[in-house]
Design an enzyme around this catalytic site. Sequence first.
Site, mmCIF file in Angstrom:
data_model
loop_
_atom_site.group_PDB
_atom_site.id
_atom_site.type_symbol
_atom_site.label_atom_id
_atom_site.label_comp_id
_atom_site.label_asym_id
_atom_site.label_seq_id
_atom_site.Cartn_x
_atom_site.Cartn_y
_atom_site.Cartn_z
ATOM 1 N N GLN A 114 2.680 10.041 1.306
ATOM 2 C CA GLN A 114 3.982 9.394 1.374
ATOM 3 C C GLN A 114 4.882 9.762 0.195
ATOM 4 O O GLN A 114 6.084 9.548 0.248
ATOM 5 C CB GLN A 114 3.826 7.875 1.440
ATOM 6 N N HIS A 144 -4.811 1.252 7.306
ATOM 7 C CA HIS A 144 -3.483 1.861 7.456
ATOM 8 C C HIS A 144 -3.321 3.026 6.467
ATOM 9 O O HIS A 144 -2.880 4.116 6.846
ATOM 10 C CB HIS A 144 -2.412 0.781 7.215
ATOM 11 N N HIS A 200 -3.160 7.393 6.844
ATOM 12 C CA HIS A 200 -2.194 8.336 6.254
ATOM 13 C C HIS A 200 -2.909 9.598 5.748
ATOM 14 O O HIS A 200 -2.392 10.698 5.886
ATOM 15 C CB HIS A 200 -1.451 7.709 5.073
ATOM 16 N N CYS A 248 5.632 0.003 7.191
ATOM 17 C CA CYS A 248 5.244 1.152 6.382
ATOM 18 C C CYS A 248 6.441 1.559 5.528
ATOM 19 O O CYS A 248 7.572 1.574 6.019
ATOM 20 C CB CYS A 248 4.813 2.300 7.308
ATOM 21 N N LEU A 249 6.177 1.892 4.274
ATOM 22 C CA LEU A 249 7.267 2.293 3.389
ATOM 23 C C LEU A 249 7.955 3.578 3.859
ATOM 24 O O LEU A 249 9.099 3.829 3.491
ATOM 25 C CB LEU A 249 6.758 2.449 1.949
ATOM 26 N N GLY A 260 0.833 -1.201 0.000
ATOM 27 C CA GLY A 260 0.000 0.000 0.000
ATOM 28 C C GLY A 260 0.860 1.241 0.000
ATOM 29 O O GLY A 260 2.013 1.210 0.448
#
Length: 172
Positions: free
Chosen positions: A50, A136, A140, A94-95, A45
């Site tokens: 992000q 999630h 964000h 998380c990235l 995701g």
Amino acid sequence: MTRPILLFPDPRLKKPCAPIGRITPEIEALADEMLATMYGAPGVGLAAPQVGVLSRLFVMDCTKDPDAPRAPVVMVDPEIVSTSEALNVYEEGCLSFPDQYAEVTRPAEVRMRWTGLDGKRVERDFDGLWATCAQHELDHLDGRLFIDHIGPMKRQLITRRMAKMKRELARA
């Protein structure tokens, strides 16, 4: 084309995002770039903040089997319609937090509503990893991170690790 992924503690990751409203060619291009970025990371995701875009859009694909076809989902202006009372604990990453993981408790099932890239409203139920991922990524868009769902000691530990990582990357 891929985009660079912001790393915590970038302040943009804590800002609520603006609704998109109308699907434009720019939004379509952003979604394509976000999918390429997510798959390349690799991740399941990725939310627009992000990649530095404070708009209510995220992409996800929780297909685990490498032999299965990809099943990307692009959500524009997503919202939760309902959640189950049953909960699920999943070790989330998380990235924007490379190599950092923590157990997070969320509803096991969720019904989401969003606008697709075709401009039509979509409503769909998700469970398992898909439900966790959708919640999630929606967090964000509201300026919330997975570390906001964990205890203060673990949150502080991850925050320190990320600050150290960013310092080391800045020196390199």
